[in-house]
Write a protein that holds these residues in place. Structure first.
Motif, mmCIF file in Angstrom:
data_model
loop_
_atom_site.group_PDB
_atom_site.id
_atom_site.type_symbol
_atom_site.label_atom_id
_atom_site.label_comp_id
_atom_site.label_asym_id
_atom_site.label_seq_id
_atom_site.Cartn_x
_atom_site.Cartn_y
_atom_site.Cartn_z
ATOM 1 N N GLU A 1 22.350 -10.722 -0.879
ATOM 2 C CA GLU A 1 22.423 -9.961 -2.130
ATOM 3 C C GLU A 1 21.147 -10.125 -2.954
ATOM 4 N N ARG A 2 20.654 -11.350 -3.042
ATOM 5 C CA ARG A 2 19.418 -11.583 -3.799
ATOM 6 C C ARG A 2 18.230 -10.874 -3.139
ATOM 7 N N THR B 1 22.599 -14.909 -0.396
ATOM 8 C CA THR B 1 21.165 -14.775 -0.091
ATOM 9 C C THR B 1 20.823 -13.315 0.216
ATOM 10 N N ALA C 1 12.772 -13.985 -1.998
ATOM 11 C CA ALA C 1 14.112 -13.631 -1.544
ATOM 12 C C ALA C 1 14.103 -13.304 -0.055
ATOM 13 N N THR D 1 18.462 -7.022 -3.783
ATOM 14 C CA THR D 1 18.151 -6.717 -5.181
ATOM 15 C C THR D 1 16.654 -6.810 -5.445
#
Length: 419
Positions: free
Chosen positions: A201-202, A199, A175, A205
């Motif tokens: 956000e991933r 991207t 990520a 996370t």
């Protein structure tokens, strides 16, 4: 001739009787009940008659048989019904005396209860990942832990799905690489703003997931840290157990605030609204605790009886400044409305014999009297006296058992004058 012989025999018999009496008197040295009519001065037996003949023993002097005008005085140490205990001995034994004074006394409801942890005072430690548990340190009930201190390691390194930490690391690095790439392309509009936000956000996370379970030393397995400082209350897992995500591993209690749950019989429900405080004595110790001294307060009381019993729950909360053990049972005295003009004494002022209660009234510095009393309510600290005492009397308030023992020693019979 016969008359002379008879007279000689009578004289011998009288002389023998006097000698026997004199010997017995010297052996005892005390007055005999049978001699109560005798004069205890000099015993001259002039005119002492023996038999019908009226034979006189002139000159028979019983001076050696004299008891004197007064008997030696023998004292038992105290008058009947009184207890002698010298002031010096009483002070050494810790005997204290106080004046009985009428004052305020609260109505009391006696019940049983249990000390429980307060909500929010206990925190569960759970597994952040699935895997096999290993202990970072010896964890037994009562062990102290600091906030952030490692407690367990959960690893799935040798399991089919592989190590959860390693999987999280791979996802995080992937990520992050996408985030770095799209950051350079979004300015040239090669990657749209919408794609770039996905991207980001991933990446965030994956980063949070990895940092939550990653070890600082880089080795495998997730470290489980103590969420709060306190003491281990329980640890239901063992070394090598497999756990799923969210499985409780231990319970840490701060032991700062406790609850006292009291089970009150239904018949006292109308009085619960007037309860202001409570005293209790935990089974784990003999000390009486006052909630008023422990920043205690009533949290609530039930409006209906428990489904499983005929008792109404009453809950108090208090600071654990007295080192009370959570989970212990307790004898509780609920304090309700106040009454004035009540005679009361400390609990330790009373002694009990075959169901009858006694106190010890001080007559003077060295003398006491055992007094039966009738008791009323008790708040665990003091006892109401309904009969047997008057306002202003001096009573032993501490160390009554020592006065009781002194009364037993006074009960030993003194030397008797009667035989």
């Amino acid at each position: 001739m016969r008359a002379k012989l008879f007279l000689i025999i009578l004289c011998c018999a009288a002389w023998t009787a006097c000698q026997g009496t004199d010997g017995r008197s010297d052996a005892h040295g005390h007055a005999h009940e049978a001699e109560a009519a005798h004069d205890h001065g000099e015993h001259d037996h002039d005119g002492h008659s023996h038999g019908a003949e009226g034979h006189d023993h002139d000159g028979h002097d019983h001076e050696s048989h004299s008891h004197g005008a007064e008997e030696p005085e023998h004292e038992a140490g105290a008058a009947a019904g009184e207890i002698s205990l010298p002031a010096a001995k009483a002070a050494a034994a810790g005997v204290e005396v106080g004046t009985v004074t009428a004052g305020p006394f609260r109505d009391v409801i006696v019940a049983g209860g249990r000390v429980m942890p307060a909500p929010g005072d206990e925190t569960a430690v759970v597994a952040p990942v699935s895997g096999v548990v290993s202990f970072s340190r010896p964890l037994v009930a009562g062990a102290q832990v600091s906030k952030g201190a490692p407690m367990f390691t959960v690893s799935s390194e040798r399991l089919q799905d592989g190590d959860a930490v390693e999987r999280a690391r791979i996802a995080y690095e992937k990520a992050r690489a996408e985030y770095v790439r799209d950051s350079s392309l979004v300015g040239d509009r090669i990657v749209s703003q919408k794609e770039f936000e996905a991207t980001v956000e991933r990446y965030e996370t994956a980063r949070l997931a990895y940092e939550a379970i990653a070890r600082e030393d880089g080795s495998g397995g997730a470290v489980v840290e103590a969420p709060v400082g306190g003491y281990v209350k329980s640890c239901p897992v063992r070394e090598g157990d497999y756990v799923d995500v969210g499985t409780p591993l231990a319970v840490v209690t701060q032991n700062r605030r406790l609850n006292l749950r009291v089970d009150v019989p239904e018949r006292y429900y109308p009085k619960l609204a007037g309860v202001v405080s409570a005293n209790f004595r935990a089974a784990s110790g003999g000390t009486l605790h006052r909630l008023s001294d422990l920043n205690g307060r009533m949290v609530a009381y039930g409006r209906n009886a428990d489904d499983a019993s005929a008792y109404i729950p009453v809950t108090f909360s208090f600071d654990n400044a007295a080192d009370v053990v959570a989970g212990s049972f307790a004898e509780v005295w609920l304090l309700s409305s106040e009454r004035q003009g009540v005679l009361s004494l400390p609990v330790e002022a009373l002694t009990e014999e075959q169901g009858v209660y006694f106190v010890y009234v001080q007559l003077d510095e060295d003398c006491y009297r055992k007094q039966a009393v009738t008791t009323g309510a008790t708040d665990g600290e003091r006892v109401e006296i309904t009969a047997g005492l008057a306002d202003g009397e001096r009573v032993v308030t501490r160390g009554a058992i020592h006065v009781k023992l002194a009364s037993a020693s006074n009960a030993i019979p003194a030397h008797s004058h009667n035989h």
